[in-house]
Motif scaffolding. Structure first.
Motif, PDB file in Angstrom:
ATOM      1  N   GLY A 335       0.789  -1.227   0.000  1.00  0.00           N
ATOM      2  CA  GLY A 335       0.000   0.000   0.000  1.00  0.00           C
ATOM      3  C   GLY A 335       0.817   1.270   0.000  1.00  0.00           C
ATOM      4  N   LYS A 336       2.131   1.157   0.120  1.00  0.00           N
ATOM      5  CA  LYS A 336       3.004   2.329   0.132  1.00  0.00           C
ATOM      6  C   LYS A 336       3.857   2.423  -1.133  1.00  0.00           C
ATOM      7  N   ARG A 337       3.375   1.753  -2.174  1.00  0.00           N
ATOM      8  CA  ARG A 337       4.070   1.750  -3.467  1.00  0.00           C
ATOM      9  C   ARG A 337       5.492   1.216  -3.347  1.00  0.00           C
ATOM     10  N   GLY A 338       5.604   0.214  -2.486  1.00  0.00           N
ATOM     11  CA  GLY A 338       6.866  -0.494  -2.333  1.00  0.00           C
ATOM     12  C   GLY A 338       6.609  -1.978  -2.347  1.00  0.00           C
ATOM     13  N   THR A 339       7.578  -2.757  -1.879  1.00  0.00           N
ATOM     14  CA  THR A 339       7.437  -4.206  -1.800  1.00  0.00           C
ATOM     15  C   THR A 339       8.012  -4.678  -0.471  1.00  0.00           C
TER      16      THR A 339
END
Length: 417
Positions: A335-339
């Motif tokens: 949800g934080k545009r990461g992985t």
């Protein structure tokens, strides 16, 4: 000054301010070997996102799972993936560094690679990989697989380009280490150096002492030219460590090209086995896609590896570089545009004699059901078998020698050398 007092004083000395005590470990340097082959292991600490490096362009699920950070399918736009074959593309940040080497057949990629360790802990998995020992058995933190390889090669020419000697190079074989990020002024003047040389002259340690000073000299030669660059790199590393996990004081990708070129010069002329780690790959937030945080790191890493190749010169044909990480990252973006922490990864294999231009190893089509626990790359190519196969081919190891490096593991020959 008495020898005992003097050695106690020297115990705090660090080669190029890199925590390298004046001991038999410091003085272990090139002793020559019957094999001219060179191997450099590059460890990306923090678990890099392999699905952004090697883009599964034929998987519709990849684009569904990553609406914000996916790398577009190959096209005319420079931000799209670079086609490697029908199923895989390369991150565009590597267009001018690694992609030409792939096209020249000097780079291969191995997806679905890694360890079966399921802790998803940076430190536990890094330790596990560096030891290269059986999971679930007794663990020996003083026995790393590169050290065991050095012992089989009778290779005094092994070097860790790190502050502290990492687990991967701990063991019975004598290995030197000198960090690149904290190059400082030499604390020994000529008089003290002369005293040390005289103390060990005509003894069994005379050659090791002389070789140790030669190592120190090599580090010092470029100190003044690199001091400013290293200071900037250290500052960037410290900033990264505030936000990233699993770095363990590894150098930052920022400025890696300069350091990789230095490593190339030293391995070209002396060292048969080398190790360096690069930190800052834990991208939970705002990872980016074709541009952004991860893209910048990949671009810096690619330039560094290309620079290493350039410095190796004619020895590049006798060199293999393996790029690994403790694990991969989740296939879906968070949800934080990461992985987040994953499982299987992608390994790189580079070298002048590598039969590259290929994506190798066991593979599977990427769908929700083919993912490990429906979230990660599965590990289909176990790292000890893969590296064991490379070492066997590079150094002509027999079955007993291979078993000494990775006990109980049959080498997997992927035909890369």
């Amino acid at each position: 000054m008495q020898r005992r007092s003097f050695l106690k004083h020297l115990g705090t000395y660090s080669l190029a301010a890199a925590s390298l005590p004046l001991s038999s470990q410091l003085f272990a340097a090139a002793a020559g070997s019957s094999s001219p082959h060179r191997t450099l292991v590059v460890f990306l600490r923090g678990a890099y996102d392999a699905s952004s490096l090697l883009v599964p362009i034929s998987s519709n699920f990849y684009y569904e799972a990553r609406p914000n950070i996916a790398i577009a399918q190959p096209g005319s736009d420079p931000s799209t993936a670079l086609a490697l074959n029908a199923d895989w593309g390369l991150h565009p940040a590597l267009r001018t560094s690694i992609y030409p080497l792939y096209q020249a057949g000097e780079v291969a990629f191995l997806p679905f690679a890694g360890t079966h360790d399921l802790s998803r802990s940076h430190f536990e998995t890094q330790d596990s990989i560096e030891m290269g020992q059986e999971l679930g058995g007794s663990r020996n933190y003083q026995s790393g697989f590169l050290n065991r390889l050095a012992a089989q090669l009778n290779a005094g020419a092994a070097m860790s380009f790190t502050d502290q000697l990492p687990i991967i190079l701990r063991g019975d074989a004598k290995v030197a280490n000198a960090g690149l990020q904290k190059l400082g002024k030499n604390r020994l003047d000529e008089r003290q150096s002369s005293i040390i040389a005289q103390m060990y002259g005509k003894t069994s340690l005379e050659k090791q002492v002389a070789d140790g000073f030669e190592v120190r000299s090599e580090v010092e030669q470029n100190r003044k030219l690199e001091e400013q660059a290293m200071l900037m790199n250290k500052q960037n590393m410290q900033k990264n460590q505030m936000n990233d996990d699993g770095n363990r004081d590894a150098i930052s990708s920022k400025g890696f090209e300069l350091e990789a070129r230095r490593i190339g010069k030293m391995m070209r002329d002396k060292y048969q086995l080398g190790f360096v780690d690069v930190g800052g790959w834990d991208t939970h937030v705002n990872q980016g896609g074709a541009t952004g945080t991860l893209a910048s790191k990949l671009e810096e890493l690619g330039r560094g590896l290309a620079g290493f190749r350039a410095e190796m010169g004619s020895q590049w044909k006798n060199t293999t570089v393996v790029v690994i990480s403790e694990f991969g990252r989740t296939f879906r973006e968070n949800g934080k545009r990461g992985t987040d922490h994953g499982h299987g990864s992608v390994y790189w294999v580079l070298g002048g004699s590598v039969k590259g231009g290929r994506v190798v190893g066991e593979q599977v089509a990427l769908t929700p059901n083919s993912l490990f626990q429906q979230r990660d790359y599965p590990v289909l190519n176990e790292y000890r078998a893969v590296l064991g196969g490379l070492f066997a081919r590079a150094y002509g190891l027999n079955t007993a020698q291979s078993d000494s490096v990775f006990k109980g593991v049959a080498p997997l020959d992927l035909g890369l050398l």
